[in-house]
Design an enzyme around this catalytic site. Structure first.
Site, PDB file in Angstrom:
ATOM      1  N   LYS A 214      48.659  27.832  44.945  1.00  0.00           N
ATOM      2  CA  LYS A 214      48.347  28.877  43.977  1.00  0.00           C
ATOM      3  C   LYS A 214      48.371  28.263  42.592  1.00  0.00           C
ATOM      4  CE  LYS A 214      47.181  32.446  46.090  1.00  0.00           C
ATOM      5  NZ  LYS A 214      45.777  32.840  45.891  1.00  0.00           N
TER       6      LYS A 214
ATOM      7  N   GLU B  68      44.730  22.727  51.916  1.00  0.00           N
ATOM      8  CA  GLU B  68      45.944  23.515  52.142  1.00  0.00           C
ATOM      9  C   GLU B  68      46.350  23.579  53.607  1.00  0.00           C
ATOM     10  OE1 GLU B  68      47.771  27.971  51.163  1.00  0.00           O
ATOM     11  OE2 GLU B  68      45.825  27.377  50.358  1.00  0.00           O
TER      12      GLU B  68
END
Length: 475
Positions: A297, A281
């Site tokens: 997510k 990420e």
């Protein structure tokens, strides 16, 4: 070695550049230089169509900054020191050509908002630890090329050119011969009696958690109570796994990157501690005035059916949208109002052990705002706190028994300002991360809880994320 008359050069000298043999791999350069103090490796071990283009290796900073706690003081101190220097950028090379690099811990963001302190903080990881690096070995994987770049900082005038040449020769010799093995600092280990209460895990002896299974399920239930009461929309809850120190952190990182190749991997030697990360990420990238963040997510094991289930999951899509909205709001604090956009929503990306829903949020910095303002507006990342961010952090502080330390902070490089004061930056969220210190390795794992969450499924998701971490420490 040449010495500088001052540590505040105002000229933006063009760095000295030497192109390296195309057969040199980033991991080989890392191993060759890892014996030098405060070695850093920004490692794009997994190359994806638009990610993972560049890797960087550096070590032996001319300055090292450690701030124990206060987040605002940490950021101010970092940029006060970094902005003393100027270095021109060489066009056509990878964007990081020297500057600050290191770890911004989760506690920086906590202290920015005066949040409660954790009940246990046995390892006392600094809020911020950054070195100031005058050279970089930079790799462009798209072109299959590599360069050694030497800025000559912190020297001034004629001394700067001489220092750049001296450092370049030192780097080339190190790449050819390797640096002497480093005797990693061994601070007094934390005794078992001084650790937070620990509990057995599915891995058996040698891997403990700060939660029992029942305790984690109860914590998720407590989060759900907060969500139903309207206290928050999402809270990222984690458990900290703890393993005995395996010894050599360089070998530990090499095992981690082999088992968990990632576009935003990295290693930072902080002296008495080391951080090794296989992060998928990106936290923040700054190129020119353009900002990008890539929140993750939604997680499933690999597989076509699991991917389709993830894309269709109401719970995971809701979780992703909440964090996208939070990050849009964060960027709006420092970006031009009409510039904040979401070019990608719910992109499905596969990694070594799992696949994720990834979105992309972009913006353009306002004229009066810079990288320091951006960090203050966004730390810690919303994807690893929840929404609204401050209330989510308060809930985390009451439910997680131990300090997060480096976990859920960021590993970052920030370029020296050019003659006009412009700076580039790239950073990743410290998930899939190991922190070695004081006789132990911390391997936290977690996930976002929303009102649709099932406690047992949340608990199982943490173990999907733990697999590659545990294997790297205890193969």
């Amino acid at each position: 070695m040449p010495t500088a008359d001052t540590l505040a050069p105002s000229d933006a000298m063009t760095p000295l550049v030497v192109e390296l043999d195309r057969s040199l791999r980033p991991e080989d350069a890392f191993v060759a230089l890892a014996g030098l103090p405060h070695a850093v490796f920004f490692d794009s071990a997994m190359r994806m169509p638009v990610l993972g283009r560049y890797s960087y290796v550096t070590a032996d900073p001319f300055d090292w900054l450690t701030i124990p706690s206060d987040g605002r003081a940490a950021i101010d101190s970092l940029f006060d020191r970094l902005n003393r220097y100027r270095s021109a950028t060489v066009e056509g090379l990878p964007p990081w050509q020297g500057g600050a690099a290191g770890v911004v811990g989760y506690e920086v963001g906590r202290s920015l908002e005066r949040l409660p302190r954790p009940r246990w903080d046995e390892f006392q990881h600094p809020a911020l630890a950054m070195g100031f690096y005058d050279f970089v070995v930079a790799f462009d994987h798209a072109e299959g090329r590599a360069w050694a770049i030497s800025t000559g900082l912190p020297a001034c005038g004629d001394d700067r050119q001489r220092r750049a040449e001296w450092r370049m020769q030192q780097v080339l010799d190190g790449l050819a011969k390797g640096s002497p093995p480093q005797a990693f600092e061994h601070c007094q280990p934390v005794s078992q009696e001084d650790l937070a209460p620990s509990f057995a895990t599915p891995y058996g002896v040698g891997v403990a958690s700060n939660f029992s299974r029942g305790g984690y399920l109860a914590a998720v239930d407590r989060v759900l109570e907060h969500l139903r009461a309207g206290d928050a929309f999402q809270v990222n809850l984690s458990q900290r796994l703890l393993l005995p120190d395996p010894g050599d952190p360089v070998e530990m990182y090499l095992r981690l990157r082999e088992r968990n190749p990632a576009p935003f991997g990295g290693y930072v030697d902080g002296g008495p501690w080391q951080v090794a990360s296989a992060s998928p990420e990106r936290f923040l990238q700054v190129a020119g005035r353009c900002v990008e963040t890539r929140p993750i997510k939604g997680t499933r094991p690999l597989g076509v059916a699991a991917g389709a289930e993830l894309l269709a999951s109401e719970k995971d899509r809701a979780e992703n949208v909440m964090i996208v909205d939070l990050l849009r709001n964060d960027l709006s604090r420092v970006c031009k109002d009409d510039s904040v956009a979401v070019p990608t929503l719910f992109g499905l990306e596969p990694y070594a052990h799992v696949q994720h829903l990834v979105s992309v949020v972009t913006g353009r910095l306002r004229d009066e705002c810079g990288v320091a303002d951006l960090l203050e507006a966004t730390l810690p990342g919303g994807s690893i706190t929840g929404a609204p961010k401050v209330r989510a952090q308060e809930i985390i502080a009451t439910l997680e028994p131990t300090a997060r330390g480096a976990y859920c902070g960021a590993i970052a490089w920030i370029g020296f300002p050019d003659a006009a004061g412009r700076q580039a930056m790239d950073s990743s969220v410290l998930i899939r991360t190991l922190t070695r210190s004081r006789g132990w390795v911390q391997a936290p794992v977690g996930g976002g809880v929303v009102v649709q969450s099932d406690p047992a499924a949340e608990y199982e998701e943490t173990w999907h994320k733990a697999a590659g971490l545990v294997d790297a420490v205890a193969p």
